[in-house]
Motif scaffolding. Structure first.
Motif, PDB file in Angstrom:
ATOM      1  N   HIS A 264      -3.803   0.909  -2.480  1.00  0.00           N
ATOM      2  CA  HIS A 264      -2.837   0.615  -1.490  1.00  0.00           C
ATOM      3  C   HIS A 264      -1.733   1.606  -1.340  1.00  0.00           C
ATOM      4  O   HIS A 264      -1.128   1.805  -0.572  1.00  0.00           O
ATOM      5  CB  HIS A 264      -2.235  -0.775  -1.265  1.00  0.00           C
TER       6      HIS A 264
ATOM      7  N   GLU B 227     -16.298   0.026   5.817  1.00  0.00           N
ATOM      8  CA  GLU B 227     -15.702  -0.900   6.981  1.00  0.00           C
ATOM      9  C   GLU B 227     -15.530  -2.215   6.872  1.00  0.00           C
ATOM     10  O   GLU B 227     -16.616  -2.667   6.911  1.00  0.00           O
ATOM     11  CB  GLU B 227     -16.145  -0.249   8.275  1.00  0.00           C
TER      12      GLU B 227
ATOM     13  N   GLN C 191     -13.489  -4.177   8.697  1.00  0.00           N
ATOM     14  CA  GLN C 191     -13.173  -4.664  10.114  1.00  0.00           C
ATOM     15  C   GLN C 191     -11.404  -4.548   9.910  1.00  0.00           C
ATOM     16  O   GLN C 191     -10.742  -3.976  10.856  1.00  0.00           O
ATOM     17  CB  GLN C 191     -13.480  -6.059  10.374  1.00  0.00           C
ATOM     18  N   ASP C 192     -10.719  -5.414   8.997  1.00  0.00           N
ATOM     19  CA  ASP C 192      -9.176  -5.358   9.107  1.00  0.00           C
ATOM     20  C   ASP C 192      -8.586  -4.351   8.346  1.00  0.00           C
ATOM     21  O   ASP C 192      -7.466  -3.818   8.324  1.00  0.00           O
ATOM     22  CB  ASP C 192      -8.843  -6.842   8.484  1.00  0.00           C
ATOM     23  N   GLN C 193      -9.686  -3.609   7.428  1.00  0.00           N
ATOM     24  CA  GLN C 193      -9.268  -2.291   6.635  1.00  0.00           C
ATOM     25  C   GLN C 193     -10.256  -1.695   6.054  1.00  0.00           C
ATOM     26  O   GLN C 193     -11.544  -2.213   6.130  1.00  0.00           O
ATOM     27  CB  GLN C 193      -8.307  -2.795   5.506  1.00  0.00           C
ATOM     28  N   ASN C 194     -10.387  -0.559   5.909  1.00  0.00           N
ATOM     29  CA  ASN C 194     -11.445   0.428   5.286  1.00  0.00           C
ATOM     30  C   ASN C 194     -11.022   0.780   3.832  1.00  0.00           C
ATOM     31  O   ASN C 194     -10.162   0.968   3.466  1.00  0.00           O
ATOM     32  CB  ASN C 194     -11.713   1.691   6.156  1.00  0.00           C
TER      33      ASN C 194
ATOM     34  N   HIS D  37      -6.135   2.122   7.151  1.00  0.00           N
ATOM     35  CA  HIS D  37      -6.280   1.526   8.274  1.00  0.00           C
ATOM     36  C   HIS D  37      -7.810   1.472   8.954  1.00  0.00           C
ATOM     37  O   HIS D  37      -8.540   2.358   8.559  1.00  0.00           O
ATOM     38  CB  HIS D  37      -5.438   2.073   9.252  1.00  0.00           C
ATOM     39  N   PRO D  38      -8.304   0.547   9.673  1.00  0.00           N
ATOM     40  CA  PRO D  38      -9.603   0.463  10.340  1.00  0.00           C
ATOM     41  C   PRO D  38      -9.982   1.798  10.875  1.00  0.00           C
ATOM     42  O   PRO D  38     -11.276   2.266  11.408  1.00  0.00           O
ATOM     43  CB  PRO D  38      -9.664  -0.524  11.128  1.00  0.00           C
ATOM     44  N   SER D  39      -8.932   2.538  11.734  1.00  0.00           N
ATOM     45  CA  SER D  39      -9.317   3.428  12.408  1.00  0.00           C
ATOM     46  C   SER D  39      -9.337   5.017  11.673  1.00  0.00           C
ATOM     47  O   SER D  39      -9.849   6.188  12.088  1.00  0.00           O
ATOM     48  CB  SER D  39      -7.982   4.120  13.113  1.00  0.00           C
TER      49      SER D  39
END
Length: 365
Positions: free
Chosen positions: A286, A307, A309-312, A328-330
Motif C-alpha cells: 500500500h 485486476e 475490481q476494487d483495486q489492482n 487504483h483500478p484505473s
C-alpha cells in the motif's frame, strides 16, 4: 472480569518444547488476539490458561491468584472452539442450559439466563430446534451462547470462525466484537488469520517458535513491527522484502539496491547506523506507487497486473526482486512496461539480515 499474568511460561510435550518461557499481562476487560502460524505455541498457551494443559514451568495468575494447580472447572474460564461440539440429541435450549444444569443451578435461574442470552444473541426462534437444523453461523452462535451463559471471568476463543465462509466470518467477527463491547469480558482470541486479529483485538500477541515476537496494538504491529517475522506475517498482500547495502554519504545514509542508490529519510539514520553495511529493507504494497512521486524512486519492469475490481495488484520486477503494489483500478500498466516505482519514505522499514528471518523461511523450518 479478570486480569491475567504469565511469568516464565513453558509447555513441553515429552521432549518437544512448544512454549519457551514467555511473559505477558492481559488487563481486566482487554481483548487480546494470539496470532501465529501452526505450531507456534498459541493454542498451547491458551489451553494452559484454561487449565486444559498442565504448566511445565512458570506461573499463570488470574486476578493475582496463581492457578497452576486449580482445576479447569474452578477457574471460571469459558471456551469456544472451532468445532461447536453441540449435543445433537437435545434442543438448542438444553445445549445452552447444559453448563448451568451441571453446576446445579435452580430451574428458574437457568431459564432466566438461557432466555436472556438467547435474546441478546438472536437465538430465541431457534431454542426448540436441534443442532442438525442449524447453519454454521447459527451453530457457532449457540456455542458462544453456551460459553457466555456461565458469566465467566475469562472468555477464550480458539479459531472459532476459521471454517466459516467469507460472508459468515465477516458477520461473526462483528458479532464477537459486539459481545466484547457489550459484556467487557477479558477475551483471548487464538487465530492464524492476521485480518481477524487486527480487526478484533485491543492488542495482538504475535508468536513464532514458542516465543512472543511482539505484543502491541494492531496499528503498531502493522506500522512498526519489531522484526522481519512480524512484518512478514502481518499484512495482506504480504510486505515486500529486499536485501540492500547501507553506506554513509556525508551527513546522510544511502541505500544501494540492484544498482540504484536511494538517500534514506532522516528518521532511519539511527537505525541504519545500528545495522551497518547490510540490511533487509521492507515496504508494504500500500506504500508503493507507480510514478516518480517522491525522493525514493526505483525503476522496474511490470510483470503482471491483477485486476480485482476494487483495486489492482501490480507486480513490478526490479532486478531479481518482484515487488507487489496496490493501485487504483484505473492503473493498468502493460506487461513489460518500464515504470518508476516510488517508495513512501515514511513507511520504509529496515531490519538486520542476520537475526530476523522472513516469514517463508520460518514456515519452512
Amino acid at each position: 472480569m479478570a486480569s491475567i499474568k504469565a511469568t516464565g511460561l513453558v509447555k513441553r510435550y515429552g521432549t518437544v518444547k512448544a512454549v519457551h518461557g514467555i511473559d505477558f499481562e492481559i488487563a481486566d476487560g482487554e481483548f487480546v488476539a494470539i496470532l501465529g502460524p501452526s505450531g507456534c505455541g498459541k493454542s498451547s498457551t491458551m489451553r494452559m490458561i484454561a487449565g486444559l494443559e498442565t504448566v511445565s514451568e512458570g506461573t499463570i495468575e488470574i486476578d493475582g491468584k496463581v492457578v497452576n494447580d486449580v482445576r479447569a472447572r474452578d477457574r471460571n474460564v469459558a471456551m469456544s472452539f472451532e468445532s461447536y461440539a453441540l449435543y445433537p440429541t437435545i434442543s438448542i435450549y438444553e445445549n445452552i442450559a447444559f453448563p448451568l444444569r451441571s453446576a446445579g443451578m435452580n430451574a428458574d435461574e437457568i431459564d432466566r439466563r438461557v432466555r436472556d442470552i438467547a435474546e441478546k444473541m438472536e437465538l430465541v426462534p431457534l431454542l426448540g430446534l436441534k443442532p442438525q437444523g442449524l447453519s454454521s453461523g447459527q451453530a457457532q452462535r449457540v456455542g458462544l451462547a453456551r460459553a457466555l451463559v456461565r458469566k465467566p471471568s475469562v472468555f477464550l476463543l480458539d479459531e472459532p470462525i476459521s471454517h466459516l465462509d467469507t460472508r459468515q466470518r465477516y458477520r461473526m467477527r462483528r458479532f464477537i466484537k459486539q459481545l466484547h463491547q457489550q459484556y467487557h469480558y477479558t477475551m483471548i482470541y487464538v487465530t492464524h488469520d492476521q485480518e481477524e486479529a487486527l480487526a478484533l483485538a485491543d492488542r495482538v500477541m504475535v508468536m513464532s517458535n514458542g516465543l512472543i515476537q511482539q505484543m502491541a496494538p494492531p496499528d503498531e504491529i502493522y506500522a512498526r513491527p519489531v522484526n522481519a517475522f512480524v512484518a512478514g506475517f502481518v499484512g495482506e498482500p504480504p510486505i515486500n522484502f529486499f536485501d540492500c547495502r547501507l553506506a554513509r554519504d556525508g551527513g546522510r545514509w544511502t541505500l544501494a539496491f540492484e544498482g540504484q542508490t536511494l538517500t534514506l529519510p532522516e528518521r532511519l539514520s539511527d537505525k541504519a547506523a545500528q545495522l551497518g553495511s547490510e540490511a533487509l529493507a521492507a515496504v508494504r504494497p500500500h506504500f508503493l506507487s507507480i510514478g516518480a512521486n517522491g525522493p525514493l524512486v526505483l525503476e522496474g519492469k511490470v510483470f503482471v497486473t491483477e485486476e480485482l475490481q476494487d483495486q489492482n495488484l501490480v507486480m513490478v520486477d526490479v532486478g531479481k526482486v518482484r515487488f507487489t503494489l496496490v493501485a487504483h483500478p484505473s492503473v493498468r500498466p502493460r506487461r513489460g512496461e518500464v515504470v518508476p516505482l516510488t517508495i513512501d519514505a515514511d513507511h520504509l522499514l529496515l531490519f538486520p539480515q542476520d537475526n530476523s528471518r522472513r516469514i517463508d523461511d520460518d514456515l519452512a523450518a
